[in-house]
Design an enzyme around this catalytic site. Structure first.
Site, short mmCIF file in Angstrom:
data_model
loop_
_atom_site.label_atom_id
_atom_site.label_comp_id
_atom_site.label_asym_id
_atom_site.label_seq_id
_atom_site.Cartn_x
_atom_site.Cartn_y
_atom_site.Cartn_z
N PRO A 2 -38.23 -31.78 13.54
CA PRO A 2 -39.26 -32.58 12.88
C PRO A 2 -39.33 -33.99 13.47
CG PRO A 2 -37.89 -31.44 11.27
CD PRO A 2 -37.23 -31.26 12.60
N GLU A 3 -40.55 -34.52 13.59
CA GLU A 3 -40.70 -35.88 14.08
C GLU A 3 -40.61 -36.86 12.91
OE1 GLU A 3 -43.26 -36.56 17.32
OE2 GLU A 3 -43.38 -34.47 17.91
N LYS A 60 -35.68 -40.61 12.57
CA LYS A 60 -35.37 -39.26 12.12
C LYS A 60 -34.15 -39.21 11.20
CE LYS A 60 -37.46 -37.40 16.31
NZ LYS A 60 -37.34 -36.50 17.49
N ARG A 177 -28.05 -48.78 16.03
CA ARG A 177 -28.18 -48.00 17.26
C ARG A 177 -29.61 -47.54 17.50
NH1 ARG A 177 -23.33 -45.44 15.21
NH2 ARG A 177 -24.53 -43.57 14.66
N ASN A 219 -41.62 -34.84 20.78
CA ASN A 219 -42.32 -34.35 21.97
C ASN A 219 -43.84 -34.39 21.83
OD1 ASN A 219 -41.93 -33.52 24.59
ND2 ASN A 219 -42.04 -31.35 24.09
N ARG A 320 -36.86 -31.12 28.37
CA ARG A 320 -37.94 -30.95 27.39
C ARG A 320 -39.26 -30.82 28.13
NH1 ARG A 320 -36.93 -32.69 22.19
NH2 ARG A 320 -38.86 -31.54 21.71
#
Length: 330
Positions: A2-3, A60, A177, A219, A320
């Protein structure tokens, strides 16, 4: 995977379900937490009986704070994780709108998580036993890492990459991060994004997927937003102009905001001419087409570009699939 917009939607769903007042006098009801699988038994025991504060996402990563304890549930779904919400059909009318139907999986298929007025929304429908007095929560299906429940709703978490209890320092260490989140779009985020990208020799297509540079896009948004701003994904970050990068940031903000509001990823603008505008166009309120008609280049390799007619290409970048138009993105 999931984005970022879908994780923000999960945060909203969990907030509406478990962190808004349900008891008399405006109190949040305690949550019942368990780990049917057993792998999160200690963490579930810490959560059980707690009152939850509003959940929030950063890219995310999902954080659910305890209202009276300085700790957080931290979840990263990874490639295979998902949330499933279920409701007592007799109480389905109490479901928050972001959840939609009595049984909803939140993951890659964002059509099932619409808000009121979205094509994804549907009125809750009672199951055959909806009026039986002895209706009880169903047994967990599959390997459920964490189950959260109250009097009318439960949320099952399965297959996450990360599921842990953190103190404030642990939460902050994760956020430190991460790059800026387009859905949060806080003051200074655009400047920080530009600075991070311009300091890198890596291709911009790689940097848009680097969560330490920008937190949230995956993506699909990588392919579509680079196309919408006319940036070749193989161009080194330090060679992309500041003007283009600022346009890209604004487009990521608009794209993920559409995903959050609509409950699915839909990036094809009503008119191709809108691609040339300085300010991205929002798609909320547009009629949603079928999946194969929602994108410009994503999974359209071998087909003609909708703007210039060139053949859309698919190449591999860091294991990817990367989709782009060599004519529009020189």
């Amino acid at each position: 995977m999931p984005e970022g917009h879908s994780i923000h939607r999960v945060a909203k769903a969990l907030t509406l379900a478990f962190a808004e007042p349900k008891e008399p006098h405006g109190k949040v009801a305690p949550v019942h937490a368990s780990s049917p699988q057993g792998r999160f038994a200690a963490g579930a025991a810490l959560m059980d009986g707690q009152r939850l504060a509003p959940a929030h996402a950063w890219g995310k990563h999902l954080f659910v704070p305890f209202e009276e304890d300085q700790r957080y549930l931290h979840v990263h779904l990874g490639l295979y994780g998902s949330w499933t919400f279920q409701a007592d059909p007799r109480q389905a009318a109490k479901l928050p709108p972001v959840i939609g139907a009595p049984r909803v999986t939140v993951g890659e298929d964002q059509r099932t998580t619409g808000t009121a007025g979205d094509p994804a929304s549907s009125s809750p429908k009672a199951e055959p036993n909806a009026h039986e007095e002895n209706w009880q929560w169903p047994e967990p299906k599959g390997q459920v890492r964490l189950r959260l429940a109250n009097d009318y709703l439960l949320a099952d978490l399965s297959g996450p990459t990360k599921c842990q209890i953190l103190d404030p320092e642990g939460r902050q260490a994760i956020i430190n991060r991460l790059g800026p989140d387009p859905l949060r779009n806080e003051p200074g985020d655009e400047d920080r994004f530009v600075k991070l990208v311009r300091a890198k020799k890596s291709p911009i297509g790689q940097l848009v997927m680097d969560q330490s540079v920008v937190a949230g896009p995956g993506n699909i948004y990588r392919a579509e937003c680079l196309f919408r701003t006319g940036i070749n994904p193989w161009r080194p970050g330090q060679k992309v102009s500041e003007k283009r990068l600022r346009q890209l940031w604004k487009d990521l903000v608009a794209g993920l905001a559409d995903g959050f509001d609509m409950g699915l990823i839909y990036t094809r603008l009503p008119e191709l001419e809108l691609l040339e505008q300085a300010e991205p166009t929002r798609l909320v309120g547009q009629e949603v087409p079928e999946r194969e008609e929602r994108f410009y280049v994503y999974q359209r390799d071998g087909q003609a570009c909708l703007k210039c007619g060139s053949t859309v290409k698919m190449e591999v970048m860091q294991a990817r699939k990367l989709f782009y138009c060599p004519g529009c993105q020189r």
